[in-house]
Write a protein that holds these residues in place. Structure first.
Motif, short mmCIF file in Angstrom:
data_model
loop_
_atom_site.label_atom_id
_atom_site.label_comp_id
_atom_site.label_asym_id
_atom_site.label_seq_id
_atom_site.Cartn_x
_atom_site.Cartn_y
_atom_site.Cartn_z
N TYR A 113 0.84 -1.19 0.00
CA TYR A 113 0.00 0.00 0.00
C TYR A 113 0.88 1.25 0.00
O TYR A 113 1.91 1.30 0.68
N LEU A 114 0.47 2.27 -0.75
CA LEU A 114 1.28 3.47 -0.90
C LEU A 114 1.42 4.23 0.41
O LEU A 114 2.52 4.68 0.75
N ASN A 115 0.33 4.37 1.17
CA ASN A 115 0.36 5.19 2.38
C ASN A 115 -0.02 4.43 3.64
O ASN A 115 -0.27 5.05 4.68
N ASN A 116 -0.07 3.11 3.56
CA ASN A 116 -0.43 2.30 4.73
C ASN A 116 0.47 1.07 4.80
O ASN A 116 1.30 0.84 3.91
N ALA A 117 0.28 0.28 5.85
CA ALA A 117 1.07 -0.94 6.00
C ALA A 117 0.78 -1.90 4.86
O ALA A 117 -0.33 -1.96 4.34
N ASP A 118 1.80 -2.65 4.47
CA ASP A 118 1.63 -3.66 3.43
C ASP A 118 0.78 -4.81 3.96
O ASP A 118 0.79 -5.12 5.16
N ALA A 119 0.05 -5.46 3.06
CA ALA A 119 -0.71 -6.66 3.40
C ALA A 119 0.06 -7.89 2.95
O ALA A 119 0.52 -7.96 1.80
N ASN A 120 0.24 -8.83 3.85
CA ASN A 120 0.81 -10.13 3.53
C ASN A 120 -0.31 -11.16 3.61
O ASN A 120 -0.94 -11.32 4.66
N VAL A 121 -0.56 -11.83 2.50
CA VAL A 121 -1.68 -12.76 2.43
C VAL A 121 -1.16 -14.17 2.24
O VAL A 121 -0.37 -14.45 1.32
N TYR A 122 -1.58 -15.07 3.13
CA TYR A 122 -1.18 -16.48 3.09
C TYR A 122 -2.41 -17.33 2.86
O TYR A 122 -3.47 -17.09 3.46
N SER A 123 -2.28 -18.36 2.03
CA SER A 123 -3.44 -19.19 1.73
C SER A 123 -2.98 -20.61 1.41
O SER A 123 -1.92 -20.81 0.81
N GLY A 124 -3.78 -21.58 1.82
CA GLY A 124 -3.48 -22.97 1.52
C GLY A 124 -4.76 -23.74 1.25
O GLY A 124 -5.85 -23.35 1.69
#
Length: 380
Positions: free
Chosen positions: A238-249
């Motif tokens: 995200y440009l102005n916020n925390a990054d999102a880390n997405v995990y899926s299985g």
């Protein structure tokens, strides 16, 4: 565009006989589609919508590796036009519409292909998502190459999109202002039973300014059973916020002799909310209506599914699916969806699909409702 057309005219006129052959190889196909939806909202009323339309696609034969193609899509109101909470079937101001969704030039050379213009594309975060009347299509330049054994390299410059997931469904609009979106992807299938892919999407100065994505899928047949497993990871910056880390299985098992598949999937977005991008989205846990995006920051999704091929007991071309997903948001509130999915292919030309959903989704900003979507295709 005028310069491109002039160049093509000069090349084509150099060999009229070959051009004639190419034109004789021109093919047309498409489908006629009817769709009906209803959304019975708790403590409110039932909203209904329907449409009739479809797609006509034309593509010429190849001339010195060059071919041209175009697709016309249409969605026309029938009896109902009340789209609250439903897949959009209309254009702006709830109007019926027809759109030139594809208009491209394709150049094939060796194991490479360059396709420029309006076109349908399939990537994890930019895809057709053909769930309504008119699917997503993209104004783009797409290059793919298969020179490396068991591999496909994908390069894309995507400028605008229209369709069911676009900001304006019946008009091509920018996906990222004047900065567009650049895509790099690699698919590798050189290991038996294993498929690997990696993607990078550059969205300079966008709310999400980049997406990095990895996926691995393994499928193995052992005796009368087929087993599957998959892993996904996405880093959405995200440009102005925390990054999102997405995990899926995901895990699945199919009893081949009786045609029954059982599956489960789990996804988690960490530090921010997940985004499925420009289309239906790639995450294993996405259901027919609710997706991981709905759960927001630090949201999770737990999905279970069962699918039965009824041809094993004499009901040819009938598939029955059951799905259940639970979303949990940052406040530990839950939303659920239960789906019954029926697909019946009466012939190679005619197919019917029905999706009945029971939503308890007010905790993630959606309706508590019973949702029905039925669509039929006649393919030609």
């Amino acid at each position: 565009m005028k310069k491109v057309n002039l160049m093509l005219l000069v090349v084509l006129s150099a060999n009229a006989e070959t051009l004639s052959d190419a034109l004789e190889q021109t093919k047309a196909n498409g489908y006629l589609r009817g769709t009906y939806q209803s959304h019975d909202v708790k403590d409110d009323r039932t909203y209904q919508d329907d449409a009739l339309g479809g797609k006509v696609h034309i593509e010429t034969g190849s001339f010195y590796g060059v071919s041209l193609g175009a697709s016309l899509y249409s969605s026309n109101a029938l009896f109902n036009d009340d789209n609250h909470g439903l897949v959009p079937l209309r254009g702006e101001n709830h109007k019926s519409y027809t759109i030139l969704g594809e208009a491209y030039m394709q150049l094939d050379f060796g194991k490479s292909r360059l396709k420029v213009g309006r076109q349908e594309i399939e990537t994890p975060f930019a895809q057709v998502d053909n769930i309504g009347m008119v699917p997503n299509s993209f104004e783009s330049a797409i290059f793919d190459n298969r020179d490396i054994d068991d591999s496909t390299i994908f390069l894309g410059q995507i400028q605008r999109m229209a369709g069911v997931d676009a900001d304006v469904v019946d008009k091509f609009t920018n996906v990222n202002g004047s900065n567009d979106m650049q895509v790099l992807g690699i698919n590798y299938e050189g290991v038996k039973d294993l498929a690997l892919q990696g993607w990078y999407y550059n969205l300079k100065d966008g709310e999400i300014d980049s997406i990095a994505y990895l996926e691995a899928n393994y499928e193995k047949e052992l005796g009368t059973m087929t087993y599957g497993a998959g892993l996904q990871y996405a880093k959405e910056s995200y440009l102005n916020n925390a990054d999102a880390n997405v995990y899926s299985g995901t895990l699945s098992a199919t009893a081949n002799e009786i045609g029954l598949t059982l599956s489960t999937a789990y996804s988690k977005a960490k530090d921010n909310g997940a985004s499925s991008g420009f289309g239906g989205g790639p995450f294993f846990s996405n259901s027919e209506y609710l997706i991981l995006d709905n759960a927001g920051k630090d949201g999770t999704a737990l999905w279970y599914g069962a699918e039965y091929d009824a041809s094993k007991v004499g009901f040819e071309a009938l598939t029955i699916g059951l799905e259940y997903v639970t979303l949990t948001n940052e406040a530990k509130q839950e939303a659920t969806e239960a789906d019954l999915v029926l697909s019946y292919e009466m012939s190679d030309a005619f197919e019917v699909h029905a999706i009945d959903s029971n939503l308890k989704a007010h905790n993630v900003g959606e309706d508590d409702a019973k949702h029905l979507r039925v669509f039929a295709n006649y393919n030609f």
